[in-house]
Write an enzyme that holds these catalytic residues in place. Structure first.
Site, PDB file in Angstrom:
ATOM      1  N   TRP A   1     -19.659   7.964  26.101  1.00 21.94           N
ATOM      2  CA  TRP A   1     -19.577   8.387  24.705  1.00 21.94           C
ATOM      3  C   TRP A   1     -20.950   8.162  24.074  1.00 21.94           C
ATOM      4  CZ3 TRP A   1     -20.385   5.379  20.228  1.00 21.94           C
ATOM      5  CH2 TRP A   1     -20.336   6.140  19.042  1.00 21.94           C
TER       6      TRP A   1
ATOM      7  N   GLU B   1     -16.225  11.559  26.436  1.00 20.97           N
ATOM      8  CA  GLU B   1     -15.439  11.373  25.201  1.00 20.97           C
ATOM      9  C   GLU B   1     -16.055  12.126  24.028  1.00 20.97           C
ATOM     10  OE1 GLU B   1     -15.177   7.271  23.965  1.00 20.97           O
ATOM     11  OE2 GLU B   1     -13.818   7.728  22.303  1.00 20.97           O
TER      12      GLU B   1
ATOM     13  N   LYS C   1     -16.104  13.521  19.919  1.00 20.99           N
ATOM     14  CA  LYS C   1     -15.921  12.916  18.601  1.00 20.99           C
ATOM     15  C   LYS C   1     -16.134  13.962  17.527  1.00 20.99           C
ATOM     16  CE  LYS C   1     -17.015   8.835  15.945  1.00 20.99           C
ATOM     17  NZ  LYS C   1     -17.256   7.409  16.024  1.00 20.99           N
TER      18      LYS C   1
ATOM     19  N   ASP D   1      -9.786  10.413  22.271  1.00 22.68           N
ATOM     20  CA  ASP D   1      -9.636   9.244  21.408  1.00 22.68           C
ATOM     21  C   ASP D   1      -8.823   9.683  20.192  1.00 22.68           C
ATOM     22  OD1 ASP D   1     -10.238   7.499  19.125  1.00 22.68           O
ATOM     23  OD2 ASP D   1     -11.658   6.504  20.449  1.00 22.68           O
TER      24      ASP D   1
ATOM     25  N   HIS E   1     -10.576  10.709  16.865  1.00 24.17           N
ATOM     26  CA  HIS E   1     -11.745  11.595  16.891  1.00 24.17           C
ATOM     27  C   HIS E   1     -11.448  13.040  16.546  1.00 24.17           C
ATOM     28  CE1 HIS E   1     -14.373   8.659  19.445  1.00 24.17           C
ATOM     29  NE2 HIS E   1     -13.851   8.117  18.368  1.00 24.17           N
TER      30      HIS E   1
ATOM     31  N   HIS F   1      -8.149   7.055  24.740  1.00 26.74           N
ATOM     32  CA  HIS F   1      -8.535   5.930  23.908  1.00 26.74           C
ATOM     33  C   HIS F   1      -7.491   5.872  22.819  1.00 26.74           C
ATOM     34  CE1 HIS F   1     -13.044   4.986  24.799  1.00 26.74           C
ATOM     35  NE2 HIS F   1     -12.248   4.767  25.817  1.00 26.74           N
TER      36      HIS F   1
ATOM     37  N   ASP G   1     -11.942   7.542  11.197  1.00 24.44           N
ATOM     38  CA  ASP G   1     -11.904   6.961  12.546  1.00 24.44           C
ATOM     39  C   ASP G   1     -12.057   5.440  12.437  1.00 24.44           C
ATOM     40  OD1 ASP G   1     -12.048   6.676  15.313  1.00 24.44           O
ATOM     41  OD2 ASP G   1     -14.214   7.057  15.367  1.00 24.44           O
TER      42      ASP G   1
ATOM     43  N   ASP H   1     -10.319   2.891  13.620  1.00 21.67           N
ATOM     44  CA  ASP H   1      -9.995   2.017  14.754  1.00 21.67           C
ATOM     45  C   ASP H   1      -9.137   0.817  14.372  1.00 21.67           C
ATOM     46  OD1 ASP H   1     -11.375   3.178  17.221  1.00 21.67           O
ATOM     47  OD2 ASP H   1     -13.018   3.197  15.774  1.00 21.67           O
TER      48      ASP H   1
ATOM     49  N   ASP I   1      -8.578   1.566  22.206  1.00 22.48           N
ATOM     50  CA  ASP I   1      -9.863   1.520  21.504  1.00 22.48           C
ATOM     51  C   ASP I   1      -9.633   1.225  20.032  1.00 22.48           C
ATOM     52  OD1 ASP I   1     -12.449   1.682  20.698  1.00 22.48           O
ATOM     53  OD2 ASP I   1     -12.721   3.817  21.120  1.00 22.48           O
TER      54      ASP I   1
END
Ligand code: RNT
Ligand code: ZN
Length: 421
Positions: A187, A228, A230, A261, A264, A288, A296, A298, A328
């Site tokens: 990533w 990955e 985004k 992810d 993303h 993820h 984003d 997380d 993640d």
């Protein structure tokens, strides 16, 4: 009645209830026990790593909170992971980032070697864990321009290509040592804060850099590559070189793994809806699993509708064998071990619920065009007694059932975390 007796009794009743729907709870637990979740090392120290204690996190990602007791050296992080893993049912994996090297001299990112990760591999071996790996293309002076593998500067690109090559060799070493393929994920944070003129050039450079990184053939029995995508990062709001379309095309044409992810994508887009499409065109998936809140962010993964939908897609389509489930998230506002335990237990719970779904009945209703029954059965399934199966599964796996794990985390906080500087 003792707690364990009550758990057994509740399980017996649940087993009967599921049996009426044609679902075998013992078989579901058996399948569940074979699914490994890859625990991301970076929840344990706010994506800091051990390269340089003074480097701040960048790359357009951010951790908020200052909960005391974060791990500052590899041994502390391993101790925290030991505690975490003791509270999670099943055998899992560790997902390590390159900045978590264990060495006492300075090593540049383009000079990393397997030897800088031997302590992690020994630890994983001793605990029967597989490992996954990630290049760290951020939190470094050579990423300060906001561009790495797609930089217009040849020297910068070369540095990060060399990093990518080192990381694959380290991943292959982990896979060979542990007897299970290591997924090494790429990533990169590359992107522009404001509207670029040239959207194509960086993408051409990224594809070319990746091709150079992946040029060396590695045995898929020991190593797998993932890329990955985004949507945007902080400070890179207008353009991200490695967008979803870019990586979908890249992974499909090069037959690498694609990493999805959950944070993303556009706010109303969900990865659960993408899984069945992308697995038609890429060999395997890396997930993820994360929880975006407005952006984003997380946040710690919880048992929400999207988590359940992700698990349903993997189970209903028989995709578990082609999907590597990684987590993640990073939250420094709560106890970091609790964050790991909550997120991982939720992921496993979601998989259990999906494994306990009366899918055959639902499929049949759909095939017959009986959408009334499909909706009715789906809604009734939401209150089936999966909690009783979960508690029993935890007990059987020798980990705490229900909220009883929390007392252990609190004790660890008092005895260990609060003693850290
Ligand atoms: C960033 C990506 C990436 C990182 C980790 C630390 O938005 O999600 O996977 O979170 O590599
Ligand atoms: Zn991610």
């Amino acid at each position: 009645m003792s707690t364990s007796k009550a758990i057994e009794k509740a399980y017996e009743l649940a087993r009967q209830r599921y049996g009426e729907l044609g679902v075998d709870t013992d078989q579901a637990m058996d399948r569940l026990s074979k699914i490994a979740i890859s625990l991301h090392c970076w929840q344990g120290d706010d994506v800091g790593g051990f390269e340089n204690p003074d480097t701040g996190l960048d790359g357009g990602i951010a951790v908020t909170g200052s909960y005391p007791g974060k791990a500052r050296v590899p041994d502390q992080l391993r101790a925290d992971l030991d505690k975490t893993l003791s509270l999670i049912p099943g055998k899992h994996r560790l997902n390590l980032h390159a900045i978590y090297l264990d060495t006492n001299r300075k090593v540049e990112r383009n000079a990393l070697e397997p030897e800088h990760f031997t302590s992690w591999v020994q630890w994983a071996k001793a605990n029967g864990l597989g490992m996954d790996f990630n290049g760290t293309y951020f939190s470094h002076p050579k990423a300060d321009s906001g561009f790495t593998l797609s930089s217009a500067d040849e020297g910068i690109r070369k540095f990060w290509i060399e990093h990518g090559i080192c990381c694959r060799r380290i991943g292959a070493y982990m896979g060979a040592e542990l007897g299970t393929p290591c997924v090494t994920n790429v990533w990169v944070p590359d992107g522009y804060k404001d509207i670029p003129i040239d959207r194509l050039g960086p993408r051409e450079r990224l594809a070319n850099s990746l091709d150079q990184i992946f040029a060396e053939k590695l045995d898929p029995q020991v190593h797998l590559d993932a890329v990955e995508s985004k949507l945007f990062g902080i400070g890179a709001e207008s353009y991200t070189t490695g967008s979803h379309e870019f990586y979908l095309g890249y992974a499909a044409s090069r037959q690498t793994l694609l990493c999805l992810d959950a944070g993303h994508f556009h706010p109303t887009e969900v990865i659960s809806e993408k899984i069945s499409s992308v697995l038609m065109f890429v060999p395997e998936l890396l997930l993820h699993v994360s929880r975006p809140v407005r952006w984003d962010s997380d946040h710690v993964v919880i048992l929400d509708d999207e988590l359940r939908a992700i698990a349903q897609q993997l189970v209903r389509n028989n995709f578990l064998g082609r999907t590597h489930i990684g987590l993640d998230f990073f939250d420094a506002s709560i106890n970091r071990i609790a964050a790991w335990v909550i997120g991982t237990r939720c992921m496993i719970k979601a998989l259990l619920i999906a494994l306990l779904e009366p899918t055959e009945k639902l499929r049949q209703a759909e095939a017959e065009g009986d959408f009334t029954s499909r909706l009715a059965l789906l809604e009734e399934a939401k209150t089936l007694p999966y909690g009783a199966v979960w508690d029993y599964y935890c007990t059987k796996s020798d980990v705490p059932a229900g909220e009883s794990w929390l007392a252990e985390v609190k004790a660890y906080e008092k005895d260990v975390l609060s003693q850290r500087a």
